[in-house]
Design an enzyme around this catalytic site. Structure first.
Site, PDB file in Angstrom:
ATOM      1  N   LYS A 120      35.914  26.138  39.011  1.00  0.00           N
ATOM      2  CA  LYS A 120      36.882  25.786  37.754  1.00  0.00           C
ATOM      3  C   LYS A 120      36.392  26.249  37.095  1.00  0.00           C
ATOM      4  O   LYS A 120      37.215  26.187  36.093  1.00  0.00           O
ATOM      5  CB  LYS A 120      37.147  24.429  38.104  1.00  0.00           C
ATOM      6  CG  LYS A 120      37.900  24.078  39.223  1.00  0.00           C
ATOM      7  CD  LYS A 120      37.897  21.974  39.023  1.00  0.00           C
ATOM      8  CE  LYS A 120      38.338  21.595  40.207  1.00  0.00           C
ATOM      9  NZ  LYS A 120      38.303  20.694  40.395  1.00  0.00           N
ATOM     10  N   LYS A 202      47.613  28.887  53.303  1.00  0.00           N
ATOM     11  CA  LYS A 202      47.777  27.521  54.292  1.00  0.00           C
ATOM     12  C   LYS A 202      48.672  27.304  52.811  1.00  0.00           C
ATOM     13  O   LYS A 202      48.688  27.648  51.233  1.00  0.00           O
ATOM     14  CB  LYS A 202      46.846  26.781  53.681  1.00  0.00           C
ATOM     15  CG  LYS A 202      45.907  26.682  55.573  1.00  0.00           C
ATOM     16  CD  LYS A 202      44.591  25.863  55.016  1.00  0.00           C
ATOM     17  CE  LYS A 202      44.926  24.182  54.391  1.00  0.00           C
ATOM     18  NZ  LYS A 202      43.283  23.687  54.873  1.00  0.00           N
ATOM     19  N   LYS A 205      48.345  23.268  46.810  1.00  0.00           N
ATOM     20  CA  LYS A 205      49.290  21.870  45.533  1.00  0.00           C
ATOM     21  C   LYS A 205      49.850  23.307  44.885  1.00  0.00           C
ATOM     22  O   LYS A 205      50.526  23.152  43.608  1.00  0.00           O
ATOM     23  CB  LYS A 205      48.297  21.062  45.331  1.00  0.00           C
ATOM     24  CG  LYS A 205      48.659  20.315  46.037  1.00  0.00           C
ATOM     25  CD  LYS A 205      47.445  18.653  45.402  1.00  0.00           C
ATOM     26  CE  LYS A 205      47.925  17.744  47.059  1.00  0.00           C
ATOM     27  NZ  LYS A 205      47.213  16.598  46.072  1.00  0.00           N
TER      28      LYS A 205
END
Ligand code: TRP
Length: 337
Positions: A120, A202, A205
């Site tokens: 992040k 996968k 989001k």
């Protein structure tokens, strides 16, 4: 014969979700459906991690709407606010208080090793704030406050859970048995849902491609359109053969929502084309999500109801966690009234 009463207390499950994105089909089939099943067997506490979400800059109005949406979704998928504790993290001040204390029992070096922090901070070099760094301590506080036995988490949160376990070991080592040692609870997903555009990845989001993920609140037409556009292969046979990742993904999604096995699906679509199959998958997914979406609409329209549930959930969460916090405060030497 007299029935023996079951006196063993139910195990405690705790998990929080970030309100920053609508869940996708993979979250629904993997995590959310399981939460509902676990509700009968365990003493469950589920929360919306609003405190965690501001480690990345958020638009206030949007965040407020997303907290409400995420909370309403918990109820819409079938969690019962009477049976389980459904709350918003920021509504229970015990989280922030315990987090501060635990941060004094967590080493700088431990937090520096967290891969999510490294990822992040690389992604947001302009805002590497202290909250982003201490994020796992707050998560440990969430878990330890409720003396949770089991924590359902995805792979990406295992390192944070391991840190919480280290904190327990350290704290209990100094002060005695204060915290329950939490275990990860890796649920068997009904289906591993892959991206509709890159079926070896996968469903995510944060996928930039709008056709890659199906959101649980997508309307019927959108769902069907996304499945129609799903990437497959240049053959025409609906079967789970190696290399047919796109078709396998669709077959497995179809199975998860209809209960059909791969073999059953294969025979159902023998001699039929991909177009027909994709449409069937889209329709089946839309049908599966429809009752939850209707329930979501119904409860969202009733603002008073959501607020009421939030308030009751906050009280329940506060009461369930106060004892732990006070015990910790006494142990470290604070004056507690
Ligand atoms: N960090 C978790 C995530 O991003 C959310 C979370 C916060 C959580 N507190 C928690 C998960 C406690 C499990 C237990 O997914």
């Amino acid at each position: 014969m007299e029935q023996i009463e079951q006196t063993e207390p139910k195990k405690k499950i705790l998990s929080l979700i970030q309100p920053t994105n609508t869940p996708h089909l993979g979250n629904y089939l993997g995590a959310m459906q399981n939460w509902v099943k676990m509700q009968e067997e365990f003493d469950c506490t589920y929360g919306i991690a609003d405190l965690h979400s501001i480690t990345v800059r958020q638009d206030p109005a949007k965040l407020r709407a997303q907290i409400k949406e995420s909370y309403a979704l918990l109820i819409a998928v079938g969690l019962d606010p009477e049976k389980s504790t459904l709350f918003v993290q920021g509504h229970n001040p015990n989280h922030a208080e315990l987090s501060w204390i635990l941060s004094c029992y967590t080493q700088f070096g431990e937090l520096s090793r967290m891969t999510q922090f490294k990822d992040k901070s690389a992604k947001h070099p302009e805002n590497i704030n202290a909250g982003l760094f201490t994020y796992p301590v707050l998560m440990a506080a969430d878990i330890l406050l409720y003396q949770a036995d089991l924590v359902p988490v995805g792979q990406d949160q295992l390192q944070h859970l391991e840190l919480a376990r280290n904190i327990v070991q350290r704290f209990n080592g100094i002060y005695g048995d204060v915290f329950t040692m939490p275990e990860g609870y890796i649920t068997k997903a009904t289906a591993k849902v892959m991206s509709l555009q890159e079926p070896t990845k996968k469903m995510s989001k944060s996928d930039e491609n709008p056709n890659a993920s199906v959101w649980v609140l997508d309307d019927r037409d959108t769902i069907i359109r996304k499945f129609k556009r799903a990437v497959t292969d240049s053959e025409s046979e609906v079967c789970a053969r190696e290399g047919k990742d796109g078709i396998i993904n669709l077959m497995s999604i179809y199975g998860a929502v209809t209960g059909k096995t791969l073999d059953e699906t294969e025979s159902e679509f023998k001699g039929k084309g991909y177009g027909e199959f994709k449409l069937a998958v889209g329709e089946a997914v839309a049908d599966k999500l429809a009752p939850m979406q209707a329930e979501f609409k119904r409860i969202s329209a009733d603002k008073g109801y959501i607020e009421d549930c939030m308030k009751k959930g906050a009280e329940k969460a506060f009461r369930a966690s106060r004892k732990t916090l006070q015990k910790v405060q006494k142990k470290v030497g604070f004056i507690v009234f």
